[in-house]
Design a protein around this motif. Structure first.
Motif, PDB file in Angstrom:
ATOM      1  N   LEU A  53      18.247  24.479 -21.202  1.00 55.75           N
ATOM      2  CA  LEU A  53      18.881  23.915 -22.304  1.00 55.75           C
ATOM      3  C   LEU A  53      18.747  22.297 -21.986  1.00 55.75           C
ATOM      4  N   GLY A  54      18.928  21.929 -20.838  1.00 49.20           N
ATOM      5  CA  GLY A  54      19.002  20.479 -20.359  1.00 49.20           C
ATOM      6  C   GLY A  54      17.420  20.007 -20.689  1.00 49.20           C
ATOM      7  N   LYS A  55      16.534  20.821 -20.191  1.00 47.67           N
ATOM      8  CA  LYS A  55      14.916  20.424 -20.353  1.00 47.67           C
ATOM      9  C   LYS A  55      14.729  20.390 -21.705  1.00 47.67           C
ATOM     10  N   LEU A  56      15.168  21.421 -22.542  1.00 54.32           N
ATOM     11  CA  LEU A  56      15.024  21.370 -24.172  1.00 54.32           C
ATOM     12  C   LEU A  56      15.476  19.969 -24.755  1.00 54.32           C
ATOM     13  N   SER A  57      16.652  19.909 -24.383  1.00 47.45           N
ATOM     14  CA  SER A  57      17.266  18.413 -24.811  1.00 47.45           C
ATOM     15  C   SER A  57      16.604  17.289 -24.538  1.00 47.45           C
ATOM     16  N   ASP A  58      16.122  17.234 -23.160  1.00 45.65           N
ATOM     17  CA  ASP A  58      15.354  16.028 -22.662  1.00 45.65           C
ATOM     18  C   ASP A  58      13.989  15.875 -23.500  1.00 45.65           C
ATOM     19  N   SER A  59      13.260  17.031 -23.385  1.00 46.49           N
ATOM     20  CA  SER A  59      11.956  16.931 -24.130  1.00 46.49           C
ATOM     21  C   SER A  59      12.231  16.829 -25.801  1.00 46.49           C
ATOM     22  N   GLY A  60      12.971  17.164 -26.183  1.00 46.67           N
ATOM     23  CA  GLY A  60      13.275  16.537 -27.772  1.00 46.67           C
ATOM     24  C   GLY A  60      13.533  15.302 -27.786  1.00 46.67           C
ATOM     25  N   LYS A  61      14.453  14.752 -26.871  1.00 45.53           N
ATOM     26  CA  LYS A  61      14.832  13.293 -26.916  1.00 45.53           C
ATOM     27  C   LYS A  61      13.524  12.673 -26.776  1.00 45.53           C
ATOM     28  N   HIS A  62      12.435  13.040 -25.775  1.00 40.62           N
ATOM     29  CA  HIS A  62      11.307  12.411 -25.532  1.00 40.62           C
ATOM     30  C   HIS A  62      10.349  12.430 -26.834  1.00 40.62           C
ATOM     31  N   LEU A  63      10.319  13.635 -27.482  1.00 39.12           N
ATOM     32  CA  LEU A  63       9.441  13.658 -28.468  1.00 39.12           C
ATOM     33  C   LEU A  63       9.951  12.667 -29.880  1.00 39.12           C
ATOM     34  N   LEU A  64      11.408  12.717 -30.039  1.00 40.79           N
ATOM     35  CA  LEU A  64      12.148  11.811 -30.808  1.00 40.79           C
ATOM     36  C   LEU A  64      11.595  10.489 -30.633  1.00 40.79           C
ATOM     37  N   ASN A  65      11.497  10.089 -29.032  1.00 45.83           N
ATOM     38  CA  ASN A  65      11.101   8.532 -29.040  1.00 45.83           C
ATOM     39  C   ASN A  65       9.673   8.311 -29.493  1.00 45.83           C
ATOM     40  N   VAL A  66       8.689   9.395 -29.393  1.00 49.46           N
ATOM     41  CA  VAL A  66       7.275   9.419 -29.661  1.00 49.46           C
ATOM     42  C   VAL A  66       7.156   9.313 -31.160  1.00 49.46           C
ATOM     43  N   ILE A  67       7.881   9.980 -32.032  1.00 47.21           N
ATOM     44  CA  ILE A  67       7.978   9.880 -33.218  1.00 47.21           C
ATOM     45  C   ILE A  67       8.656   8.431 -33.779  1.00 47.21           C
ATOM     46  N   ASN A  68       9.400   8.099 -32.974  1.00 46.67           N
ATOM     47  CA  ASN A  68      10.083   6.647 -33.377  1.00 46.67           C
ATOM     48  C   ASN A  68       8.931   5.456 -33.184  1.00 46.67           C
ATOM     49  N   ASN A  69       8.369   5.765 -32.040  1.00 43.92           N
ATOM     50  CA  ASN A  69       7.220   4.822 -31.765  1.00 43.92           C
ATOM     51  C   ASN A  69       6.217   4.870 -33.046  1.00 43.92           C
TER      52      ASN A  69
END
Length: 196
Positions: free
Chosen positions: A53-69
């Motif tokens: 779940l921690g990895k899922l959360s970290d990956s989701g945050k990273h993907l959200l950053n890509v979307i934000n960029n």
């Protein structure tokens, strides 16, 4: 030729406007996924499931950053980008960035190190999200292109006139035969010091 140029510029503006207006619709599902992962982490006790779940959360945050960029670039093109102004800790921006990419670095045998200079104010007012996005981008590239060694993130205030601060974030890669430096300079519109 002028018609083709005008058509291309109009198409580019339409794309940018569409993406800028879609920001809420694109971010909402990602925020829901991150929220559910956070809630599950509170309830799950089994170590392997918590790790996943921690990895899922970290990956989701990273993907959200890509979307934000992507969305930020489109907003810049459409003239709709507005920098946030909220109180934040520059040191915490560094800590969060290192935390998000720590496992990725460790998997490659890389060591992440932080250096917080004494010149860095504890609290500033500015756009911490975009600052963190920039730092994550540099740090992610440093991890991507390194096979061994140490990656150091150094944060300092290179200029401080009492009203505004020029923040400097450096990402340094040190390996046996490689030493690279990248710096992010954030000028006054992005980060201003609190009243002292």
């Amino acid at each position: 030729m002028a018609e083709a140029r005008d058509a291309a510029e109009a198409a580019s503006r339409a794309k940018s406007t569409f993406l800028a207006n879609m920001s809420h619709e694109i971010r909402t599902p990602m925020n829901a996924i991150l929220g559910l992962a956070h809630l599950l982490l509170k309830d799950v006790r089994e170590p392997k499931a918590r790790d996943q779940l921690g990895k899922l959360s970290d990956s989701g945050k990273h993907l959200l950053n890509v979307i934000n960029n992507i969305l930020d670039f489109s907003k810049i093109e459409a003239g709709k980008l507005v920098l946030e102004k909220a109180v934040f800790s520059p040191a915490q921006v560094v800590d969060r960035s290192l935390s998000m990419l720590g496992e990725r670095a460790a998997a490659k045998g890389l060591q992440l190190v932080k250096e917080i200079d004494a010149t860095l104010p504890n609290w500033l007012s500015g756009d911490a999200l975009r600052l963190e996005q920039s730092l994550l981008n540099y740090l992610g590239n440093a991890i991507k292109f390194s096979e061994q060694g140490t990656i150091t993130v150094r944060a300092s205030a290179s200029e401080d006139d009492g009203q505004s601060v020029l923040l400097r974030f450096e990402v340094r890669i040190k390996a046996s035969a490689l030493h690279l430096n990248a710096a992010i300079n954030c000028s006054a519109p992005l980060a201003r010091p609190m009243t002292r």
